[in-house]
Design a protein around this motif. Structure first.
Motif, PDB file in Angstrom:
ATOM      1  N   THR A   7       0.839  -1.202   0.000  1.00 54.41           N
ATOM      2  CA  THR A   7       0.000   0.000   0.000  1.00 54.41           C
ATOM      3  C   THR A   7       0.871   1.248   0.000  1.00 54.41           C
ATOM      4  O   THR A   7       0.598   2.209  -0.735  1.00 54.41           O
ATOM      5  CB  THR A   7      -0.946  -0.004   1.216  1.00 54.41           C
ATOM      6  N   LEU A   8       1.926   1.248   0.805  1.00 51.48           N
ATOM      7  CA  LEU A   8       2.833   2.399   0.846  1.00 51.48           C
ATOM      8  C   LEU A   8       3.473   2.633  -0.521  1.00 51.48           C
ATOM      9  O   LEU A   8       3.547   3.770  -0.996  1.00 51.48           O
ATOM     10  CB  LEU A   8       3.911   2.199   1.915  1.00 51.48           C
ATOM     11  N   CYS A  11       0.934   4.142  -2.811  1.00 51.18           N
ATOM     12  CA  CYS A  11       0.664   5.536  -2.407  1.00 51.18           C
ATOM     13  C   CYS A  11       1.791   6.474  -2.840  1.00 51.18           C
ATOM     14  O   CYS A  11       1.526   7.612  -3.236  1.00 51.18           O
ATOM     15  CB  CYS A  11       0.466   5.622  -0.893  1.00 51.18           C
ATOM     16  N   TYR A  64      -0.840   7.440   2.420  1.00 47.05           N
ATOM     17  CA  TYR A  64      -0.732   6.128   3.076  1.00 47.05           C
ATOM     18  C   TYR A  64      -1.256   6.199   4.512  1.00 47.05           C
ATOM     19  O   TYR A  64      -2.013   5.327   4.953  1.00 47.05           O
ATOM     20  CB  TYR A  64       0.721   5.648   3.062  1.00 47.05           C
ATOM     21  N   THR A  68      -4.516   4.005   5.788  1.00 50.07           N
ATOM     22  CA  THR A  68      -4.314   2.959   6.803  1.00 50.07           C
ATOM     23  C   THR A  68      -4.673   3.433   8.208  1.00 50.07           C
ATOM     24  O   THR A  68      -4.323   2.776   9.184  1.00 50.07           O
ATOM     25  CB  THR A  68      -2.853   2.463   6.769  1.00 50.07           C
TER      26      THR A  68
END
Length: 156
Positions: A7-8, A11, A64, A68
């Motif tokens: 995900t990071l 992003c 991010y 999250t």
């Protein structure tokens, strides 16, 4: 909060690719830019891609943190939509300014970007103060870019 590497990376990739594409499209315009009458405090041309790369990394980290955060999806969705709009405005500004040399139009576009960016930061702040802080250098740079943009519009 559990670290999510994929995900990071996504992003961070989104703003980097957006900025990279805008830079690629307007890449041949830096020679024209260098020949323009510049306002005081204008940095050297090589500094722009360095600063923008850092800012895109900051934007990616901020998004991010929002994605999250564990906040309600409605709140996250609103914040990310604002983020997307400011990123879209960010994408078009160098095209208006560098590629098409519409300096006054680009200045007013930048004002709209600044407003979207401030709204994004405030929305991020309600979810994650850290995410909002990661966006502050970007707001400062866009403010400075507004000064440069207006100076170039008036001097050329």
């Amino acid at each position: 909060m559990k670290f999510r590497g994929k995900t990071l990376l996504i992003c961070i990739a989104v703003p980097l690719l957006t900025g990279g594409l805008a830079g690629f499209i307007s890449r041949d315009s830096m020679g024209t830019f260098a020949a323009l009458n510049q306002p005081p405090l204008s940095p050297p041309g090589w500094l722009f891609p360095v600063v923008w790369t850092i800012l895109y990394l900051c934007m990616g980290i901020a998004s991010y943190l929002i994605l999250t955060s564990g906040s309600p999806q409605e709140k996250i969705g609103k914040a990310i939509r604002l983020y997307g709009w400011q990123l879209l405005f960010n994408f078009f500004w160098p095209l208006w300014f560098f590629r098409l040399q519409l300096y006054f139009f680009a200045f007013f576009w930048l004002i709209a970007l600044w407003g979207l960016l401030l709204s994004t930061i405030l929305s991020f702040f309600r979810i994650s103060k850290a995410a909002a802080y990661w966006m502050l250098p970007y707001l400062l740079w866009v403010t400075f870019a507004g000064y440069l943009n207006l100076g170039i519009a008036l001097l050329n």
